[in-house]
Design a protein around this motif. Structure first.
Motif, PDB file in Angstrom:
ATOM      1  N   ILE A 282       0.975  -1.108   0.107  1.00 58.78           N
ATOM      2  CA  ILE A 282       0.021   0.101  -0.097  1.00 58.78           C
ATOM      3  C   ILE A 282       0.733   1.200   0.058  1.00 58.78           C
ATOM      4  CG2 ILE A 282      -1.617   1.424   1.538  1.00 58.78           C
ATOM      5  CD1 ILE A 282      -3.030  -0.731   0.285  1.00 58.78           C
ATOM      6  N   SER A 283       1.955   1.257   0.945  1.00 65.06           N
ATOM      7  CA  SER A 283       2.822   2.367   0.913  1.00 65.06           C
ATOM      8  C   SER A 283       3.697   2.765  -0.344  1.00 65.06           C
ATOM      9  CB  SER A 283       3.715   1.938   1.876  1.00 65.06           C
ATOM     10  OG  SER A 283       4.590   3.030   2.377  1.00 65.06           O
ATOM     11  N   LYS A 284       4.225   1.682  -0.929  1.00 66.40           N
ATOM     12  CA  LYS A 284       4.596   1.885  -2.329  1.00 66.40           C
ATOM     13  C   LYS A 284       3.540   2.391  -3.180  1.00 66.40           C
ATOM     14  CE  LYS A 284       8.371  -1.455  -2.241  1.00 66.40           C
ATOM     15  NZ  LYS A 284       8.404  -2.823  -2.505  1.00 66.40           N
ATOM     16  N   ASP A 285       2.527   2.026  -3.422  1.00 66.49           N
ATOM     17  CA  ASP A 285       1.391   2.037  -4.219  1.00 66.49           C
ATOM     18  C   ASP A 285       1.006   3.624  -4.133  1.00 66.49           C
ATOM     19  OD1 ASP A 285       0.070   0.989  -6.354  1.00 66.49           O
ATOM     20  OD2 ASP A 285      -1.629   0.372  -5.371  1.00 66.49           O
ATOM     21  N   VAL A 286       0.873   3.698  -2.891  1.00 68.95           N
ATOM     22  CA  VAL A 286       0.276   5.344  -2.541  1.00 68.95           C
ATOM     23  C   VAL A 286       1.301   6.447  -3.051  1.00 68.95           C
ATOM     24  CG1 VAL A 286      -0.225   6.752  -0.773  1.00 68.95           C
ATOM     25  CG2 VAL A 286      -1.498   4.555  -0.933  1.00 68.95           C
ATOM     26  N   ARG A 287       2.633   6.202  -2.675  1.00 68.48           N
ATOM     27  CA  ARG A 287       3.452   7.028  -3.066  1.00 68.48           C
ATOM     28  C   ARG A 287       4.044   7.158  -4.359  1.00 68.48           C
ATOM     29  NH1 ARG A 287       6.194   7.740   2.610  1.00 68.48           N
ATOM     30  NH2 ARG A 287       4.433   6.677   3.526  1.00 68.48           N
ATOM     31  N   LYS A 288       3.685   6.117  -5.168  1.00 73.02           N
ATOM     32  CA  LYS A 288       3.806   6.345  -6.460  1.00 73.02           C
ATOM     33  C   LYS A 288       2.995   7.326  -7.274  1.00 73.02           C
ATOM     34  CE  LYS A 288       3.456   2.277  -8.371  1.00 73.02           C
ATOM     35  NZ  LYS A 288       3.396   0.924  -8.446  1.00 73.02           N
ATOM     36  N   ARG A 289       1.740   7.214  -6.523  1.00 78.38           N
ATOM     37  CA  ARG A 289       0.652   8.201  -7.244  1.00 78.38           C
ATOM     38  C   ARG A 289       0.624   9.489  -6.490  1.00 78.38           C
ATOM     39  NH1 ARG A 289      -3.920   4.148  -8.956  1.00 78.38           N
ATOM     40  NH2 ARG A 289      -2.649   2.207  -8.432  1.00 78.38           N
TER      41      ARG A 289
END
Ligand SMILES: Cc1cc2nc3c(=O)[nH]c(=O)nc-3n(C[C@H](O)[C@H](O)[C@H](O)COP(=O)(O)OP(=O)(O)OC[C@H]3O[C@@H](n4cnc5c(N)ncnc54)[C@H](O)[C@@H]3O)c2cc1C
Length: 436
Positions: free
Chosen positions: A167-174
């Motif tokens: 979740i952390s990576k996914d959110v920070r990518k966007r």
């Protein structure tokens, strides 16, 4: 064939199981050690104030509808739901907060105001989160949980990459803005794990949050417990409180009886809604599936320090649900998950149910519930509780710009020692299950 079934505990899980098993024609008896039903979702009433002791966020209303529908009932047959608007408020500093609306269109506008271009990115993120919700909550959670292979379906296979990212990576990518990142990472905290350790697939929690909204059952979450208790009674379940299960007896490798308050109660089937670790300790050691060493190594959901406070006046500048994210969550998260200790500057959550529901406080007064997440199994003393109460009340005063300390007329706390004593909770965790 009709069976005698004994169920240990009377939390959501036990009451739900009792209803289904009674519907199938079994003779079901629930044994609850405490004097009231509800387990972690019990209620505290004091001097005209009503507090939910545990859960305060009613999410995923479809799950409750599906449950009652299985008995040709509706939640509204038992309790009234209020959709919260705004859903909640997040404080980031003194007088600095973001309101989360009760619909995606307004939430997108809020995002867009904070970070240009983030409105559309949020819509894309929530569309994906919805698709995960449809798979996880409408299908996977209803499988029996007998094998991890149940999780491998045509639908989940298509999303396999989401189990290798977080979740952390996914959110920070966007999203770049720290506030938006914190808002989007918050829902998975309900699952009891760090966003950086939680697979992207769990974004279904974001759909529950922004797509479905936050509700409040009138008179509090305990109304849901009372509804399930009423349904169980209608179905012929016998519920016995003040009934401490001390042992599970085994005969010829099959459970045969419970020892309840020193008495033998024979039964065909035993089901436990109490914490897994405790349930196992009710069996002689040779019948247990796991050793103490096994349990000790497992990662558990956090514990918490809670306060139930009655103020003699209305509190300003707060909503029904207010999150205080004015400190660094990464530091607090390390104190919960990596090197367990009491956090220096904790994040905290406050609920003011009387903002929406007049039944929870006397007129002109405010009911408040404060929660600080903690690592499971920490030392718990009256002095530590008081020190942390002072920390958060001082922060509340500063962040929301008002004096409240001298307006406290009711105050109770609940922490590690209470979780263990009241629920036989292993290491005082919030939930009866392990982290994802
Ligand atoms: C502070 C807090 C905040 C939460 N916030 C939310 C929220 O906002 N939204 C949400 O959806 N969820 C929330 N949760 C999680 C949710 O409340 C729990 O997951 C849920 O209530 C657990 O239900 P259960 O039936 O699994 O267990 P429990 O409610 O713990 O039920 C187990 C029962 O077994 C009984 N028992 C134990 N040992 C024995 C024995 N030997 N004999 C007889 N009885 C026994 C216990 O007394 C208890 O009643 C929160 C939990 C806590 C603690």
């Amino acid at each position: 064939m009709k069976k005698d079934i004994a169920i240990i505990g009377s939390g959501f899980s036990s009451l739900a199981a009792a209803c289904y098993l009674a519907q199938q024609g079994n003779q079901v008896t629930v044994y609850e050690k405490n004097s009231t039903v509800g387990g972690r979702a019990r209620q505290l009433k004091k001097e005209g104030f009503t507090f939910d002791i545990g859960p305060t966020w009613y999410w995923m209303p479809d799950v409750f509808e599906r449950f009652f529908n299985d008995f040709q009932k509706k939640p509204s047959d038992y309790y009234e739901l209020i959709k919260l608007s705004p859903a909640y408020q997040v404080y980031f500093g003194v007088n600095e907060f973001t309101l989360i609306a009760d619909n995606l269109t307004e939430i997108k506008a809020t995002f867009e105001n904070i970070e240009k271009g983030s409105g559309q990115k949020l819509e894309d993120f929530i569309t994906e989160a919805k698709s995960n919700y449809d798979i996880a909550i409408k299908d996977l959670v209803y499988r029996p949980g007998e094998s991890p292979l149940e999780l491998i379906t045509f639908e989940t296979a298509k999303k396999v990459n989401q189990f290798f990212s977080t979740i952390s990576k996914d959110v920070r990518k966007r999203f770049q803005n720290k506030k938006l990142i914190q808002i989007l990472e918050f829902p998975v905290l309900f699952l009891g794990a760090k966003p950086s350790n939680t697979p992207s697939f769990y974004s279904f929690m974001n759909y529950a949050d922004f797509g479905l909204g936050t509700f409040h059952p009138k008179k509090g979450m305990y109304s849901v417990i009372l509804a399930m208790e009423a349904l169980a009674n209608e179905l012929g379940v016998t519920i016995i409180t003040n009934a401490n299960v001390e042992k599970i007896e085994v005969e010829n490798k099959k459970v045969s009886a419970l020892i309840v308050n020193g008495n033998i109660v024979e039964t065909d089937v035993i089901l436990s809604g109490a914490d897994y670790h405790h349930s196992e300790t009710l069996l002689d050691e040779k019948y247990r599936a796991y050793s103490e060493k096994y349990w000790d190594k497992k990662i558990f959901a956090p514990s918490s320090l809670l306060f139930y406070v009655g103020f003699d006046k209305k509190i300003e500048n707060v909503e029904h649900h207010s999150l205080f994210f004015d400190v660094d969550f990464d530091v607090h998260a390390r104190d919960i998950y990596d090197t367990p200790k009491w956090p220096e500057d904790p994040l905290f959550y406050a609920s003011f149910p009387s903002k929406t529901d007049a039944s929870t406080a006397p007129e002109g007064k405010e009911a408040a519930i404060f929660l600080i997440p903690l690592a499971p199994g920490l030392e718990d003393t009256p002095e530590l509780r008081e020190c942390y109460f002072d920390k958060i009340i001082t922060r509340l005063e500063q962040l929301t710009n008002q004096k409240v300390k001298n307006h406290i007329i009711v105050k109770e706390s609940f922490c590690v020692n209470d979780f263990i004593k009241e629920y036989n909770s292993y290491k005082a965790t919030l939930m009866a299950w392990q982290t994802p």
